[in-house]
Design an enzyme around this catalytic site. Structure first.
Site, PDB file in Angstrom:
ATOM      1  N   SER A 189      14.598 -12.507   7.639  1.00 22.90           N
ATOM      2  CA  SER A 189      15.022 -11.133   7.047  1.00 22.90           C
ATOM      3  C   SER A 189      16.725 -11.480   6.756  1.00 22.90           C
ATOM      4  CB  SER A 189      15.067  -9.676   8.017  1.00 22.90           C
ATOM      5  OG  SER A 189      13.832  -9.802   8.536  1.00 22.90           O
ATOM      6  N   ASP A 219       8.282  -9.465  -2.238  1.00 26.19           N
ATOM      7  CA  ASP A 219       9.615  -9.959  -2.833  1.00 26.19           C
ATOM      8  C   ASP A 219       9.470 -10.145  -4.398  1.00 26.19           C
ATOM      9  OD1 ASP A 219      11.641 -10.366  -1.023  1.00 26.19           O
ATOM     10  OD2 ASP A 219      10.869 -12.183  -0.437  1.00 26.19           O
ATOM     11  N   CYS A 263      -2.075   7.326  -6.522  1.00 28.92           N
ATOM     12  CA  CYS A 263      -3.393   6.836  -5.948  1.00 28.92           C
ATOM     13  C   CYS A 263      -4.073   7.640  -4.926  1.00 28.92           C
ATOM     14  CB  CYS A 263      -3.140   5.373  -5.635  1.00 28.92           C
ATOM     15  SG  CYS A 263      -4.609   4.470  -5.806  1.00 28.92           S
ATOM     16  N   HIS A 279      -0.328   2.683  -9.932  1.00 29.83           N
ATOM     17  CA  HIS A 279       0.928   2.744  -9.264  1.00 29.83           C
ATOM     18  C   HIS A 279       1.906   2.268 -10.304  1.00 29.83           C
ATOM     19  CE1 HIS A 279      -0.904   2.109  -5.238  1.00 29.83           C
ATOM     20  NE2 HIS A 279      -2.022   1.836  -5.743  1.00 29.83           N
ATOM     21  N   GLU A 313       4.992   2.920  -9.669  1.00 30.81           N
ATOM     22  CA  GLU A 313       6.159   2.305  -9.008  1.00 30.81           C
ATOM     23  C   GLU A 313       6.368   0.772  -9.150  1.00 30.81           C
ATOM     24  OE1 GLU A 313       3.310   3.249  -7.407  1.00 30.81           O
ATOM     25  OE2 GLU A 313       2.997   2.209  -5.644  1.00 30.81           O
TER      26      GLU A 313
HETATM   27  N1  GLN Z   1      -7.723   4.370  -0.365  1.00 33.46           N
HETATM   28  C1  GLN Z   1      -7.744   4.752  -1.982  1.00 33.46           C
HETATM   29  C2  GLN Z   1      -8.817   3.831  -2.905  1.00 33.46           C
HETATM   30  O1  GLN Z   1      -9.120   2.603  -2.241  1.00 33.46           O
HETATM   31  C3  GLN Z   1      -6.519   4.857  -2.636  1.00 33.46           C
HETATM   32  C4  GLN Z   1      -5.846   3.446  -2.680  1.00 33.46           C
HETATM   33  C5  GLN Z   1      -4.308   3.445  -2.822  1.00 33.46           C
HETATM   34  O2  GLN Z   1      -3.631   4.340  -2.501  1.00 33.46           O
HETATM   35  N2  GLN Z   1      -3.841   2.302  -3.410  1.00 33.46           N
HETATM   36  O3  GLN Z   1      -9.355   4.379  -3.867  1.00 33.46           O
END
Ligand code: GLN
Length: 546
Positions: free
Chosen positions: A14, A71, A382, A508, A510
Site C-alpha cells: 500500500s 490500479d 447497475c 458503469h 464511473e
Molecule cells: N448484481 C447485478 C447484476 O448482476 C448488478 C451488478 C452490478 O451492480 N455490477 O446484474
C-alpha cells in the site's frame, strides 16, 4: 524500439506503486511520449473478477471486457487512454497458459518448471504490449512486496530481461518507505537498505529509489540512501504524502523523476511537460467555490477501495463544477422506512452503488423511494438502477411482489431478470456481460441532454437486466427507458422525466471518467445537486425571514 520501466515495492504494501507508475507515465506522456502501464498481480486467481471487494477493492472493467485490478483505473484516469486485457496479468493467468500449453503437448518431453517456462511466459506478457509498436515506454508494476514468495518468479523475469536487453532499454524503480520515528524525531533508512538488499539478492539492482515519506528528506538522508542502495544521489526521489493523488505527478516532476528516467533510458527529450489541463483541474479542485454532500449508498462503504472509480469520478465532476463534493457513506443494511428520513436529510444528491447479492437490498430500495418522492437528485448505477426499477414497480405500479430474480429466484413479478444468454452459463469469472456496448439514447431525454449525442458506448458488468415485459406499464406511469442496446433490446438507462434529476444506468459510467474528461452523468448530477442545495438554502433563508 520499446523501452521498459519496472516498478517494484519494498518494506510494506500500500505504498502507492500504482500512483507513482501513473504519475511517471503522465509526465512522460506530457512530454509527447507514448506510454502505457501494466500491472502484474502475484495471486492465483485468473483475474480479480471472482474476488470479493473486501479482499481486493473494486474490480475495474476495461473496454475489451477484462475484469482487472483497480490500479488500471488510476492508469486510465491519469493518462486519459484506454487499457486492455493485456495490461493486467495474474499468476493464475500465467499458470493457466502454461498448463494449457502443456496439455496441448507444446513442451512434449520436457519437465515444465518455474524457470524457464513460467518466467518465459511472464516475459512474453511483458513484451506483448511492446510488440504492438504503439508505445515508446511500457511501465510494469509488480504487485506485492519484494521478499514475498509469490513475487519471486516476476523478479526473476525482470532479472533475466535486465540481462538480455541493452542497459539503456530497461530500468527498475524501487518504491520504498522511509518511516519517521516521532520519539527520536528521525527518518529511518534501514528498512529501505534491507529491502534493496533483498532485491539485490534476487539479482535485481534498482536504478532509482523512490521514497515514500511523511517528512522532507534532507540531502544527508538522500546521500545515505544513495550510498547504501548503490545509486547516485539524483536517483533518490522523495515522494512526500500529498493532499490528493492528482498532485503526485507534480511532486515527482519537482524531484525530477521523469528527467532521471529519461537520462537512464538514454532518451533525448527536452520538451517541457505540457500539464496545462492537469494544472487547471488541480486549481479548480483546490479552490472550489461551492459544496454539496452526496450520499453513497452501498454495502461495502466501510472499504473505500470498493467504490474507487465512483469516488474519483466525483472528484473530477466536482472540480469542473467548481464544487467540493463531500461523500457521506451510508450503509444500505442500516436504512429502514423508519430512519430513512433522518439518515438522508441534509444530502444534495443520492447515489445507489453497484453490487451483488441480497444483503442491504431493502435499504437501497427505501433510499430510492425517498429520493423519488422528495425530488432529491438520484443516480443509480447497475444494481442501483435495478433497485430504482423495483422501487417504482412496488410503490408506483403497485406490483407488491416485484423483485429481481437475483435476490428471489422464484419471484412471481421479476421486473429485473437474468439476461437470456446468461441462463446457460454455469462457470464464474469472465462470464458476465462485460465491456463496452453501444447504447442509443431517446431524443430529448435527460440522458440525451447529458451526453448531447444520440449514441454512446459504456462498459458493463452484470447478469441481470430490466424485464421488457413490464416496459409499457413503466412508461405509462412515468418511468421511461431512455437508453437501449438495439442489437439485444436491453434497456440500459431509465429515468423519471417528472423529477428534477432521476437516472439509473445499467452500465458503469464511473469507469470512463478521467481528469481530462470527467464523465457527463457525474458532471450533470453534481450540477443538479448544486441546484438542489441552492434551492434548499434559499428556502431556509426565506423561513428565517418570515
Ligand atoms: N448484481 C447485478 C447484476 O448482476 C448488478 C451488478 C452490478 O451492480 N455490477 O446484474
Amino acid at each position: 524500439m520499446t523501452k521498459y520501466v519496472f516498478v517494484t515495492g519494498g518494506v510494506t504494501s500500500s505504498l502507492g506503486k500504482g500512483i507513482i507508475a501513473a504519475s511517471l507515465a503522465k509526465l512522460l506522456q506530457a512530454r509527447g511520449m507514448k506510454v502505457t502501464i501494466q500491472k502484474f498481480d502475484p495471486y492465483i486467481n485468473v483475474d480479480p473478477g471472482t474476488l470479493n471487494p473486501y479482499e481486493h477493492g473494486e474490480c475495474y472493467v476495461t473496454e475489451d471486457g477484462a475484469e482487472t485490478d483497480l490500479d488500471l483505473g488510476h492508469y486510465e484516469r491519469f493518462l486519459n487512454t484506454f487499457t486492455s486485457q493485456a495490461n493486467n496479468v495474474t499468476t493464475g493467468s500465467i499458470y493457466q497458459t502454461v498448463i494449457t500449453k502443456e496439455r496441448e503437448g507444446a513442451y512434449l518431453g520436457k519437465t515444465v518448471q518455474i524457470i524457464p517456462h513460467i518466467t518465459d511466459e511472464i516475459k512474453r506478457r511483458i513484451k506483448l504490449l511492446g510488440e504492438s509498436g504503439k508505445f515508446d515506454i511500457i511501465i510494469t508494476e509488480i504487485g506485492g512486496t519484494v521478499g514475498d514468495i509469490e513475487s519471486l518468479p516476476y523478479i526473476e523475469a525482470v532479472r533475466q530481461m535486465q540481462w538480455e536487453l541493452p542497459e539503456e532499454d530497461l530500468i527498475v524503480i524501487h518504491l520504498t518507505l522511509i518511516p519517521y520515528l516521532k520519539a527520536a524525531q528521525e527518518l529511518k533508512t534501514k528498512p529501505t537498505q534491507h529491502s534493496v538488499k533483498l532485491l539485490s539478492q534476487e539479482g535485481v539492482f534498482p536504478d532509482i529509489i523512490v521514497c515514500r515519506t511523511e517528512m522532507p528528506i534532507s540531502e544527508d538522508i538522500k546521500t545515505k540512501i544513495a550510498l547504501f542502495c548503490n545509486v547516485k544521489i539524483d536517483a533518490v526521489i522523495e515522494a512526500r504524502d500529498a493532499s490528493t493523488i492528482y498532485e503526485v505527478p507534480l511532486l515527482m516532476m519537482q524531484d525530477k523523476l521523469d528527467q532521471i528516467v529519461l537520462k537512464k533510458l538514454k532518451i533525448e527529450n527536452d520538451s517541457v511537460p505540457n500539464l496545462i489541463k492537469w494544472n487547471n483541474f488541480l486549481t479548480k479542485l483546490k479552490f472550489s467555490k461551492t459544496k454539496v454532500t452526496i450520499g453513497l449508498i452501498g454495502k461495502y462503504v466501510e472499504l473505500q477501495d470498493a467504490y474507487k472509480s465512483i469516488l474519483e469520478s466525483f472528484v473530477h465532476a466536482g472540480a469542473i463544477n467548481d464544487c467540493k463534493v463531500t461523500i457521506q457513506n451510508i450503509h444500505s443494511e442500516f436504512i429502514t422506512a423508519e430512519n430513512v428520513c433522518e439518515k438522508l436529510t441534509g444530502l444534495d444528491g443520492l447515489l445507489v452503488a453497484p453490487g451483488f447479492g441480497h444483503r442491504g437490498i431493502e435499504g437501497k430500495i427505501t433510499a430510492v423511494k425517498f429520493a423519488r418522492e422528495t425530488g432529491l437528485p438520484f443516480f443509480g448505477i447497475c444494481l442501483g438502477m435495478q433497485m430504482a426499477v423495483i422501487e417504482f414497480a412496488r410503490n408506483v405500479l403497485n406490483i407488491k411482489n416485484a423483485h429481481s430474480t437475483e435476490m428471489e429466484a422464484t419471484c412471481s413479478e421479476p421486473v429485473v431478470d437474468m439476461m437470456e444468454e446468461q441462463k446457460k452459463i454455469t462457470t464464474k469469472g469472465g462470464t458476465m456481460r462485460l465491456g463496452s456496448y453501444a447504447c442509443d439514447l431517446k431524443k430529448n431525454s435527460l440522458a440525451h441532454q447529458i451526453y448531447g449525442i444520440m449514441q454512446i458506448f459504456e462498459r458493463h458488468r452484470h447478469r441481470y437486466e430490466f424485464n421488457n415485459k413490464y416496459l409499457d406499464q413503466f412508461e405509462k406511469n412515468g418511468m421511461i427507458a431512455s437508453g437501449l442496446n438495439k442489437q439485444t433490446d436491453l434497456i440500459e438507462i431509465v429515468e423519471i422525466p417528472n423529477h428534477p434529476f432521476f437516472i439509473g444506468v445499467q452500465f458503469h459510467p464511473e469507469l470512463k471518467s478521467t481528469v481530462e474528461n470527467p464523465h457527463p452523468i457525474f458532471v450533470k448530477f453534481i450540477e443538479a445537486a448544486k441546484k438542489y442545495s441552492q434551492a434548499k438554502n434559499l428556502e431556509t433563508a426565506d423561513l428565517k425571514q418570515s
